[in-house]
Write a protein that holds these residues in place. Structure first.
Motif, PDB file in Angstrom:
ATOM      1  N   ASP A  12      40.709  48.702 -27.119  1.00 36.38           N
ATOM      2  CA  ASP A  12      40.126  47.762 -26.164  1.00 36.38           C
ATOM      3  C   ASP A  12      39.399  48.528 -25.066  1.00 36.38           C
ATOM      4  OD1 ASP A  12      42.474  48.782 -25.113  1.00 36.38           O
ATOM      5  OD2 ASP A  12      42.978  46.973 -24.028  1.00 36.38           O
ATOM      6  N   SER A  13      38.555  47.842 -24.372  1.00 40.39           N
ATOM      7  CA  SER A  13      37.764  48.465 -23.315  1.00 40.39           C
ATOM      8  C   SER A  13      38.568  48.554 -22.035  1.00 40.39           C
ATOM      9  CB  SER A  13      36.509  47.643 -23.040  1.00 40.39           C
ATOM     10  OG  SER A  13      35.755  47.525 -24.213  1.00 40.39           O
ATOM     11  N   THR A  14      38.290  49.568 -21.256  1.00 38.93           N
ATOM     12  CA  THR A  14      38.874  49.673 -19.926  1.00 38.93           C
ATOM     13  C   THR A  14      37.745  49.592 -18.915  1.00 38.93           C
ATOM     14  OG1 THR A  14      38.754  52.076 -20.038  1.00 38.93           O
ATOM     15  CG2 THR A  14      40.833  51.075 -20.677  1.00 38.93           C
ATOM     16  N   LEU A  15      38.006  48.954 -17.818  1.00 40.70           N
ATOM     17  CA  LEU A  15      36.983  48.784 -16.802  1.00 40.70           C
ATOM     18  C   LEU A  15      37.063  49.905 -15.774  1.00 40.70           C
ATOM     19  CD1 LEU A  15      37.273  44.947 -16.211  1.00 40.70           C
ATOM     20  CD2 LEU A  15      35.627  46.172 -17.634  1.00 40.70           C
ATOM     21  N   HIS A  16      35.914  50.404 -15.380  1.00 44.92           N
ATOM     22  CA  HIS A  16      35.823  51.462 -14.378  1.00 44.92           C
ATOM     23  C   HIS A  16      34.701  51.121 -13.414  1.00 44.92           C
ATOM     24  CE1 HIS A  16      38.476  54.175 -16.580  1.00 44.92           C
ATOM     25  NE2 HIS A  16      37.846  53.780 -17.668  1.00 44.92           N
ATOM     26  N   ALA A  17      34.774  51.658 -12.234  1.00 44.85           N
ATOM     27  CA  ALA A  17      33.680  51.497 -11.282  1.00 44.85           C
ATOM     28  C   ALA A  17      32.513  52.370 -11.730  1.00 44.85           C
ATOM     29  CB  ALA A  17      34.137  51.905  -9.887  1.00 44.85           C
ATOM     30  N   THR A  18      31.315  51.904 -11.517  1.00 44.93           N
ATOM     31  CA  THR A  18      30.142  52.677 -11.893  1.00 44.93           C
ATOM     32  C   THR A  18      28.992  52.348 -10.947  1.00 44.93           C
ATOM     33  OG1 THR A  18      28.667  53.272 -13.712  1.00 44.93           O
ATOM     34  CG2 THR A  18      29.276  50.943 -13.529  1.00 44.93           C
ATOM     35  N   TRP A  19      27.981  53.144 -11.011  1.00 43.46           N
ATOM     36  CA  TRP A  19      26.777  52.928 -10.202  1.00 43.46           C
ATOM     37  C   TRP A  19      25.761  52.148 -11.004  1.00 43.46           C
ATOM     38  CZ3 TRP A  19      26.781  54.254  -5.200  1.00 43.46           C
ATOM     39  CH2 TRP A  19      27.720  55.187  -4.774  1.00 43.46           C
ATOM     40  N   VAL A  28      29.095  44.961 -19.991  1.00 42.68           N
ATOM     41  CA  VAL A  28      29.775  45.606 -21.115  1.00 42.68           C
ATOM     42  C   VAL A  28      30.469  44.510 -21.917  1.00 42.68           C
ATOM     43  CG1 VAL A  28      31.522  47.289 -21.790  1.00 42.68           C
ATOM     44  CG2 VAL A  28      30.145  47.673 -19.728  1.00 42.68           C
ATOM     45  N   PRO A  29      29.979  44.243 -23.131  1.00 41.20           N
ATOM     46  CA  PRO A  29      30.615  43.198 -23.933  1.00 41.20           C
ATOM     47  C   PRO A  29      32.008  43.646 -24.388  1.00 41.20           C
ATOM     48  CG  PRO A  29      28.914  44.307 -25.209  1.00 41.20           C
ATOM     49  CD  PRO A  29      28.852  44.860 -23.816  1.00 41.20           C
TER      50      PRO A  29
END
Length: 80
Positions: A12-19, A28-29
């Motif tokens: 599964d995807s993990t969410l991160h902070a990004t610019w 991000v689907p």
């Protein structure tokens, strides 16, 4: 001599902070599912052989099934 171990790989995807550019947030689907893959593995050092089994759980029963599968692959073979 044979060494065994297990590993679990998250799918599964993990969410991160990004610019990103102001006003253009990245998309991000994701599937929304929490899946993972579990692998039991063994390495024989003398002959450089690798054995593995993919399973849905890690517990005593799945480990025993893996060890029995491993033992069958060596049945009747001469030790060093």
């Amino acid at each position: 001599m044979i060494f065994t171990d297990e590993a679990s790989f998250r799918q599964d995807s993990t969410l991160h902070a990004t610019w990103s550019r102001v006003g253009h947030p990245p998309e991000v689907p994701v599937t929304g599912e929490r899946k993972n893959v579990k692998i039991l593995g063994a390495i024989e050092l003398w002959r450089t052989r690798f054995h593995y089994r993919e399973d849905s759980v890690f517990n005593a029963e799945s480990y025993l099934v893996f060890l029995e599968q491993l033992a069958r692959s060596y049945a009747g073979k001469e030790p060093f």
